[in-house]
Design an enzyme around this catalytic site. Structure first.
Site, short mmCIF file in Angstrom:
data_model
loop_
_atom_site.label_atom_id
_atom_site.label_comp_id
_atom_site.label_asym_id
_atom_site.label_seq_id
_atom_site.Cartn_x
_atom_site.Cartn_y
_atom_site.Cartn_z
N ARG A 12 -6.99 -17.21 33.01
CA ARG A 12 -6.22 -17.95 34.02
C ARG A 12 -5.28 -18.98 33.40
NH1 ARG A 12 -10.37 -15.84 35.75
NH2 ARG A 12 -11.42 -16.87 34.03
N THR A 13 -5.79 -19.78 32.45
CA THR A 13 -4.95 -20.85 31.90
C THR A 13 -3.73 -20.28 31.21
OG1 THR A 13 -6.89 -22.27 31.62
CG2 THR A 13 -4.91 -22.87 30.39
N HIS A 26 -9.52 -30.96 29.54
CA HIS A 26 -8.74 -29.83 30.07
C HIS A 26 -7.82 -30.38 31.16
CE1 HIS A 26 -7.42 -25.93 30.91
NE2 HIS A 26 -8.56 -25.29 31.09
N LYS A 41 -5.41 -16.36 7.36
CA LYS A 41 -5.19 -16.37 5.92
C LYS A 41 -5.46 -17.75 5.31
CE LYS A 41 -1.33 -13.12 6.55
NZ LYS A 41 0.13 -12.94 6.36
N ARG A 94 -4.61 -24.16 23.26
CA ARG A 94 -6.07 -24.23 23.44
C ARG A 94 -6.71 -24.08 22.07
NH1 ARG A 94 -9.53 -21.13 27.93
NH2 ARG A 94 -8.66 -22.91 29.06
#
Length: 317
Positions: free
Chosen positions: A51-52, A129, A80, A101
């Protein structure tokens, strides 16, 4: 130069929150705009998201921006050994704003301190959030007609649940009474209870989740137990199905009650709740589009007056 990053909701005043909610209202009237033509939005998701990420990317597209980014760090140079600093600095060369995120608490704060472009925190570990909080506030306002003097019940994983931590901080302006409903292993952390005391936020704690417990709720905010936050899977198994909301539990709740959930749901809301008019979590997710359009525009310096003028122009076409 002013740093317009959105890292936490804790610094937002009451006026600022209401300003952003009014922006979201404008975007609900007309989501499709050209306010961000020629802008590039980078979405960097070091943790899974549905959703985000999709609502941010949809918001960017509906505003006329282009989107770049990744959803799996394994396909990037971080696999890497590239540092977060180098990744952020590199992507800043290509984008006007970064939505990020990350699994580490504080990662968004760090990124905002080094990046030459604004950072929007789309969740950093169990910490914050803020964009979810804005859509939660918008959903509460739409369903209750106010943010003031509400009984808000937070249920489930209050230890690792970054959405409830951010919501608690944002609601300090609106005289709420919180009820923390959680097993001992997932209780609201002491730091947030101290925050409540500092800002004179009333709260009660419960370990039982029954029809009687939730009878006075205006908002019932359910959360899933987050398996990915547990280092001890035996502990997760003990608590994962402790609280399950069934339709029968809602028979004697307040008529204005609305059930929210940041999603995804696992077992904590039974499917028989979905058809109840008090269930609002799907509409809540839809509100994420309007809230995130507001956030993108605000972070990029577009004002409410400009958005209102654009609304009027569109309505007269």
């Amino acid at each position: 130069m002013e740093n317009r990053s959105l890292v936490t909701i804790a610094n937002h005043s009451k006026e600022r929150i209401l300003y952003l909610l009014e922006m979201a209202q404008e975007f609900e009237k007309q989501p499709n705009r050209h306010l961000l033509d020629q802008k590039i939005v980078a979405t960097l998701f070091f943790e899974p998201s549905t959703r985000t990420r999709l609502s941010f990317e949809t918001a960017a597209n509906r505003l006329g921006a282009k989107v770049i980014g990744f959803t799996d760090p394994k396909v990037t140079s971080s696999s890497k050994g590239e540092t977060l600093k180098d990744t952020i600095m590199m992507v800043s060369n290509y984008a006007d704003i970064i939505v990020m995120r990350h699994y580490l608490e504080g990662a968004a704060r760090y990124a905002s301190e080094i990046a030459p472009v604004p950072i929007v925190n789309a969740g950093d570990g169990a910490n914050q959030h803020p964009s979810q909080t804005m859509l939660d506030l918008y959903s509460i306002y739409k369903t209750q007609g106010t943010l003031e003097n509400l009984n808000i019940y937070l249920v489930g994983d209050l230890k690792y649940g970054r959405t409830v931590h951010s919501l608690l901080m944002a609601m300090r302006h609106f005289n709420p009474t919180f009820h923390f409903v959680a097993p001992n292993e997932l209780r609201m952390p002491e730091e947030y209870k101290l925050y409540c005391k500092e800002y004179h936020i009333r709260y009660e704690e419960h370990s039982d989740f029954t029809e009687e417990t939730i009878a006075d709720a205006d908002i019932l905010y359910m959360t899933r137990v987050q398996r990915e936050r547990f280092t001890d899977l035996m502990e997760y198994e003990r608590v994962k199905d402790v609280y399950i909301l069934h339709n029968k539990m809602l028979e004697h709740t307040r008529p204005n009650l609305r059930i929210l959930h940041p999603l995804p749901r696992v077992n904590e809301i039974a499917y028989d709740v979905d058809s109840n008019p008090k269930a609002y979590y799907i509409q809540q997710a839809r509100n994420g589009l309007y809230a995130r359009e507001a956030i993108l525009c605000d972070v990029l310096g577009i004002t409410l007056d400009e958005i209102k003028a654009d609304t009027e122009r569109l309505m007269n076409i």
